[in-house]
Design a protein around this motif. Structure first.
Motif, PDB file in Angstrom:
ATOM      1  N   ILE A   1       2.078  13.592   0.585  1.00 52.81           N
ATOM      2  CA  ILE A   1       1.836  12.385   1.377  1.00 52.81           C
ATOM      3  C   ILE A   1       1.767  12.753   2.857  1.00 52.81           C
ATOM      4  CG2 ILE A   1       2.682  10.116   2.046  1.00 52.81           C
ATOM      5  CD1 ILE A   1       4.072   9.912  -0.634  1.00 52.81           C
TER       6      ILE A   1
ATOM      7  N   ALA B   1       1.172   4.133  -2.836  1.00 55.95           N
ATOM      8  CA  ALA B   1       0.894   5.539  -2.498  1.00 55.95           C
ATOM      9  C   ALA B   1       2.013   6.437  -3.000  1.00 55.95           C
ATOM     10  CB  ALA B   1       0.724   5.690  -0.987  1.00 55.95           C
TER      11      ALA B   1
ATOM     12  N   VAL C   1      -2.285  12.181  -0.419  1.00 57.37           N
ATOM     13  CA  VAL C   1      -2.336  10.804   0.098  1.00 57.37           C
ATOM     14  C   VAL C   1      -2.446  10.871   1.614  1.00 57.37           C
ATOM     15  CG1 VAL C   1      -1.095   8.631   0.397  1.00 57.37           C
ATOM     16  CG2 VAL C   1      -0.845   9.917  -1.739  1.00 57.37           C
TER      17      VAL C   1
ATOM     18  N   LYS D   1       0.815  -1.212   0.000  1.00 55.00           N
ATOM     19  CA  LYS D   1       0.000   0.000   0.000  1.00 55.00           C
ATOM     20  C   LYS D   1       0.854   1.269   0.000  1.00 55.00           C
ATOM     21  CE  LYS D   1      -2.264  -0.750   3.769  1.00 55.00           C
ATOM     22  NZ  LYS D   1      -1.577  -1.983   4.195  1.00 55.00           N
ATOM     23  N   THR D   2       1.818   1.311   0.887  1.00 52.80           N
ATOM     24  CA  THR D   2       2.641   2.515   0.987  1.00 52.80           C
ATOM     25  C   THR D   2       3.448   2.722  -0.285  1.00 52.80           C
ATOM     26  OG1 THR D   2       2.768   2.373   3.398  1.00 52.80           O
ATOM     27  CG2 THR D   2       4.481   3.638   2.289  1.00 52.80           C
TER      28      THR D   2
ATOM     29  N   THR E   1      -4.996   5.083   2.172  1.00 47.97           N
ATOM     30  CA  THR E   1      -4.595   3.687   2.326  1.00 47.97           C
ATOM     31  C   THR E   1      -5.041   3.186   3.694  1.00 47.97           C
ATOM     32  OG1 THR E   1      -2.404   3.952   3.358  1.00 47.97           O
ATOM     33  CG2 THR E   1      -2.548   4.240   0.960  1.00 47.97           C
TER      34      THR E   1
ATOM     35  N   ASP F   1      -1.952   8.097   4.465  1.00 47.36           N
ATOM     36  CA  ASP F   1      -1.529   6.713   4.683  1.00 47.36           C
ATOM     37  C   ASP F   1      -2.022   6.217   6.037  1.00 47.36           C
ATOM     38  OD1 ASP F   1      -0.239   4.428   3.765  1.00 47.36           O
ATOM     39  OD2 ASP F   1       1.752   5.063   4.410  1.00 47.36           O
TER      40      ASP F   1
ATOM     41  N   LEU G   1      -6.154  10.029  -2.197  1.00 49.39           N
ATOM     42  CA  LEU G   1      -5.880   8.596  -2.065  1.00 49.39           C
ATOM     43  C   LEU G   1      -5.713   8.271  -0.592  1.00 49.39           C
ATOM     44  CD1 LEU G   1      -5.167   5.785  -3.238  1.00 49.39           C
ATOM     45  CD2 LEU G   1      -2.775   6.539  -3.301  1.00 49.39           C
TER      46      LEU G   1
END
Length: 230
Positions: A69, A58, A89, A54-55, A123, A91, A121
């Motif tokens: 991010i 991203a 993003v 996932k990371t 995650t 995370d 986005l």
């Protein structure tokens, strides 16, 4: 399409597009990242267990889109207003659940980014319905977001990871060792990295080449942390 690979690990792996090996376990998620301009409502939740990439994905998307991010743990300390017009993003977003200041920050970030033409986005380990969000307006917005799922690594991906990890350590392995290891470890990239590290240490400690016999002895040990659970 990409040929190399990386994974979510405590070290500092490469996290570019060319470092990601596409296999059936992650191809759908990868396609969603590459075609991010087509996301419904300009947002996506990328879901997968720890160590599925996932990371990394991203970071791939951030490179493609120019996104900022953020880690969800620091979301309530972020100047949300400064992100107007940005692609963003977040995370590990599931960690905001139950923290009112973090949920408020995520709600404002969601509305600001999308209202100003940005893309978002997120995650997470699981789908939004399982995060335990308290803020109703945030919960409804998250649950309405399109999901892309990263599956547990398949044999093709795990094989490539093992080969790459051994090669990075300049370890020559017998031709049949990878096939021997695959059914004997947890289906995660983190487990593959842990096993390679332990095999390397064992071979160095005994000042001998890495063999299937040594691997068998290590894997059959009752305290072996890499053995799959029954």
């Amino acid at each position: 399409m990409s040929r190399q690979l990386t994974f979510d690990l405590p070290a500092h792996p490469a996290q570019g597009l060319d470092d990601f090996l596409v296999t059936p376990s992650n191809s759908t998620a990868m396609a969603a990242i590459e075609h991010w301009q087509n996301w419904p409502n300009n947002k996506l939740v990328l879901v997968g267990a720890s160590g599925t990439g996932k990371t990394h994905l991203a970071h791939v998307w951030a490179a493609l889109s120019g996104a900022v991010i953020l880690n969800a743990d620091a979301l309530d300390e972020t100047d949300i207003s400064s992100l107007a017009g940005c692609h963003v993003v977040v995370d590990n977003v599931q960690t905001i659940a139950g923290r009112s200041s973090a949920e408020d920050a995520m709600f404002h970030l969601h509305n600001l980014v999308l209202a100003e033409g940005g893309a978002l986005l997120l995650t997470a380990d699981t789908a939004p319905s399982r995060w335990g969000l308290v803020l109703p307006d945030l919960k409804s917005r998250m649950e309405a977001t399109t999901l892309a799922q990263l599956q547990d690594p398949d044999d093709m991906l795990l094989s490539a990871v093992l080969v790459k990890l051994f090669d990075d350590r300049q370890i020559t392995v017998p031709a049949n060792l990878i096939d021997y290891l695959l059914p004997r470890i947890d289906r995660s990239l983190a487990a593959a990295a842990s096993l390679v590290d332990r095999l390397d240490r064992a071979a160095l400690a005994e000042a001998r080449p890495l063999t299937r016999r040594l691997a068998a002895r290590l894997l059959d040990h009752p305290n072996n942390p890499d053995r799959p659970e029954a």
